[in-house]
Design a protein around this motif. Structure first.
Motif: not given
Length: 717
Positions: A68-70, A77-80, A91-93, A97-105
């Motif tokens: 689901q995250i991928r 991701l941020l909304s969820q 779960k929110a973390r 964290q996934a949203a931060y990693n993608r925003a970083l990329s």
């Protein structure tokens, strides 16, 4: 102290190097971490499929969760994460964290800052204060960077960024609260409150006011804490989220519990728990349960306290909050000590110390101090840069002004002779204009004073005209209503003097004299009552009365005049005895006036219906629990009891025009007494003033040709 400073400096250098390389490490690790995670989940599923069906189900759930995250984008991701941050922080973390990693990329600082804001909150909920401070400070830095890099941002974007800065400021202050640095925490909360008020954001205002109150609460300054919590409560009805009302109730409950006011504490905590359970707010619900348990323990309700405490610990472990697990074991320690079970108390105290040590280690405190020092150093650097820019601008403005002054001086010298005579004439003209303006101001002030005096005179004239009208009406009534009875008494007395002996007419003449004197006495009594009510001389003495017995007594007094006209009096009461809080004489006078009026204006052979009953009604301006949910605010308000006296006749009724004049002084209505009785026009006016003096109200319901009903509503005991 020197050792701690050296440790702080060493950690400062390490953190700067870590932040410098942090972005590169995350970019490299993001993709292979997801791949390795998926492989580990698959291996776990294969190894456990034959031995542990529960583990298989959990592993399958993790795979679906990872899938689901991928499959989600950064904004999703941020909304969820925002939706789950208070309900499921773990779960929110993961989503954040996934949203931060993608925003970083994607090299998107704005989304990175949003993700760091949520991460800072979720780890703070779990009691990981060092991580919370690190995430919040980095989010603060990135938000400032985004604000400075945006060109011509829209009002909505500016508001969103400033709101995020306010949230981060609060989160930083929360970390300092749990480090017991209350002065620094209070400064951050006050800064957040200022931002919230600039944004006109009621939700953040309520949160910031609660935070400031918390700094006083943790310093055992409970009276000061109550002041800030009550300020927050004033804004709760305007918030768009009921969780903030729940937070305010919980803080008030905790403070009242510390003050020993357990009933108030239970009331506030129960209200907060009801709201939390209704909206699924887990963190505040745990706080409410702990407050309820502490209050019940103080009241020696050990069974209820242990039940609430067990529920709190279960929810804290489910939430993964070290802080609430520690607080639960602390309350267990106090509860077992109160029950004299000292071995259990010692065991719970050790568990409490274990979780407390995991939250507040010396090394973690040093790292938090280092992070704080870096943040303060960055803020000072920004202030210095801003000061330098301001100084540079000031130098430019000063030099420009000097050049302008020199040029103006040269021009002034060149044109001095030309304008010298003109300046003299202008000076004289200016002096003359000033004199004229002064005179105009004086005339204007005089005109305003005259206008004000005219208004006052007009108001006084209106009052005098009204008083004169009332005086004329009073004189007319006195002249008309007292003259005729006095003339009758004189004539009848003269007849008695002439006859000088008792005969069959003498008794009738005496009855007529008594009737005329009663009529005069009634008029004088009404006039005195009106004067006493309007001047405030009449003092009422409220007491508990049996309204049923009083009405029966009044009916016995009125019954002879009713029977003389063939009118039947029908009385019904809801109960044999109905208590009422009122002045006895006033209630008797109100009842007698209304019932005798009904007899006076009813045709012969009719029935007058009198009833007494009790009814409940909701106080005005209050929200019941049923309607409070629609306003995002809950207030359990009891209903009030009122006594209703209804006097209904079968007379001609009252026209709409006459209804507008009811309860006025010296009022003459279209309807006339049916038996030639006398009316002063003051009875209903006295009724209205007496009822209002007893905190009640009176009104009339009538339809022309269908009788009239006079209704009195008074508060019951």
């Amino acid at each position: 102290m020197l050792k701690q400073n050296a440790e702080t400096e060493r950690y400062n250098r390490m953190l700067k190097q870590r932040f410098h390389t942090f972005d590169q490490i995350n970019k490299c690790c993001f993709f292979w971490m997801q791949s390795v995670s998926a492989m580990l989940f698959v291996c776990a599923l294969v190894l456990c499929v034959e031995h542990c069906p529960r583990a298989v189900a959990q592993t399958q759930g993790n795979i679906l969760y990872s899938d689901q995250i991928r499959s989600m984008g950064i904004d999703s991701l941020l909304s969820q994460a925002e939706f789950l941050r208070a309900r499921e922080p773990k779960k929110a973390r993961a989503f954040a964290q996934a949203a931060y990693n993608r925003a970083l990329s994607a090299d998107n600082p704005s989304r990175q800052a949003q993700a760091l804001t949520i991460l800072g909150y979720t780890v703070w909920v779990q009691g990981l204060f060092e991580e919370s401070l690190r995430y919040s400070l980095e989010g603060y830095r990135l938000t400032e960077k985004v604000m400075l890099s945006m060109k011509d941002p829209s009002a909505a974007d500016q508001r969103k960024l400033h709101r995020q800065m306010c949230i981060l400021t609060r989160q930083i202050g929360n970390v300092y609260v749990f480090q017991r640095n209350y002065g620094l925490a209070k400064s951050y909360f006050e800064k957040a409150l200022g931002k919230a008020r600039e944004l006109n954001d009621t939700n953040l205002t309520v949160l910031s006011l609660n935070n400031i109150g918390g700094t006083f609460f943790y310093q055992n300054r409970f009276d000061s804490a109550i002041v800030w919590y009550e300020r927050a409560l004033e804004f709760c009805s305007e918030t768009t989220s009921t969780e903030y009302a729940a937070l305010t109730f919980l803080n008030l409950g905790q403070t009242r519990a510390k003050q020993g006011k357990n009933d108030d504490a239970l009331n506030f905590a129960t209200r907060g728990l009801l709201i939390c359970n209704a909206i699924g707010e887990k963190r505040y619900a745990i706080s409410a349960l702990l407050t309820i348990a502490a209050s019940q323990r103080t009241q020696d309700r050990f069974v209820d306290a242990e039940k609430a405490l067990k529920e709190a610990l279960s929810r804290a472990e489910e939430l993964g909050s070290l802080e609430f697990i520690r607080d639960s074991y602390e309350e267990y320690t106090l509860l077992t000590e109160a029950k004299k079970n000292f071995p259990e108390a010692l065991r719970y105290q050790r568990l409490q110390k274990k979780y407390n040590d995991s939250m507040f280690s010396e090394q973690g405190a040093n790292r938090i101090a280092a992070l704080s020092a870096i943040h303060q150093e960055e803020e000072q650097s920004q202030e210095i840069a801003l000061l330098r820019e301001t100084t540079r601008n000031q130098h430019f403005i000063r030099n420009s002004l000097l050049v302008g002054v020199v040029m103006l001086g040269v021009l002034a010298i060149l044109f001095w002779n030309r304008f010298r005579l003109k300046q003299r004439s202008e000076a004289a003209l200016k002096l003359k204009n000033q004199e004229i303006l002064k005179q105009q101001d004086e005339l204007q002030q005089q005109a305003e004073e005259i206008s004000r005096f005219n208004v006052e005179i007009s108001l006084r004239n209106e009052e005098l005209a009204k008083a004169n009208l009332e005086k004329n009406e009073l004189m007319g009534i006195v002249a008309h209503d007292l003259k005729n009875p006095l003339a009758g008494i004189q004539g009848l007395t003269h007849i008695l003097l002439m006859e000088r002996a008792w005969n069959e007419n003498t008794e009738q003449i005496i009855d007529q004299i008594i009737t005329a004197s009663k009529r005069m006495f009634g008029l004088i009594e009404n006039l005195l009552d009106v004067n006493a009510l309007e001047s405030g001389v009449l003092m009422l003495s409220p007491q508990a009365l049996d309204s049923v017995s009083i009405i029966r007594s009044v009916l016995e007094q009125v019954r002879p005049s009713a029977e003389a006209k063939g009118i039947r009096l029908e009385f019904r009461a809801q109960h044999d005895s109905l208590l009422l809080q009122a002045d006895r004489n006033a209630f008797v006078q109100v009842s007698e006036n209304l019932i005798s009026n009904a007899v006076k204006y009813s045709p012969k052979g009719k029935t007058i219906h009198i009833s007494l009953k009790v009814f409940e009604k909701q106080e005005e301006g209050k929200l019941s629990f049923a309607s409070a949910k629609a306003h995002h605010f809950t207030s359990l308000i009891p209903e009030s009891s009122y006594l209703l006296l209804v006097v209904k006749d079968e007379g001609p009724g009252i026209s709409p025009e006459d209804q507008k004049k009811l309860f006025g002084k010296f009022v003459r209505l279209t309807a006339q007494p049916t038996g030639g009785e006398h009316s002063t026009g003051l009875g209903l006016s006295i009724v209205k003033k007496l009822v209002e003096a007893m905190q009640g109200r009176v009104w009339c319901e009538s339809e022309l040709g269908k009788g009239a009903a006079f209704i009195v509503e008074l508060p019951q005991v």
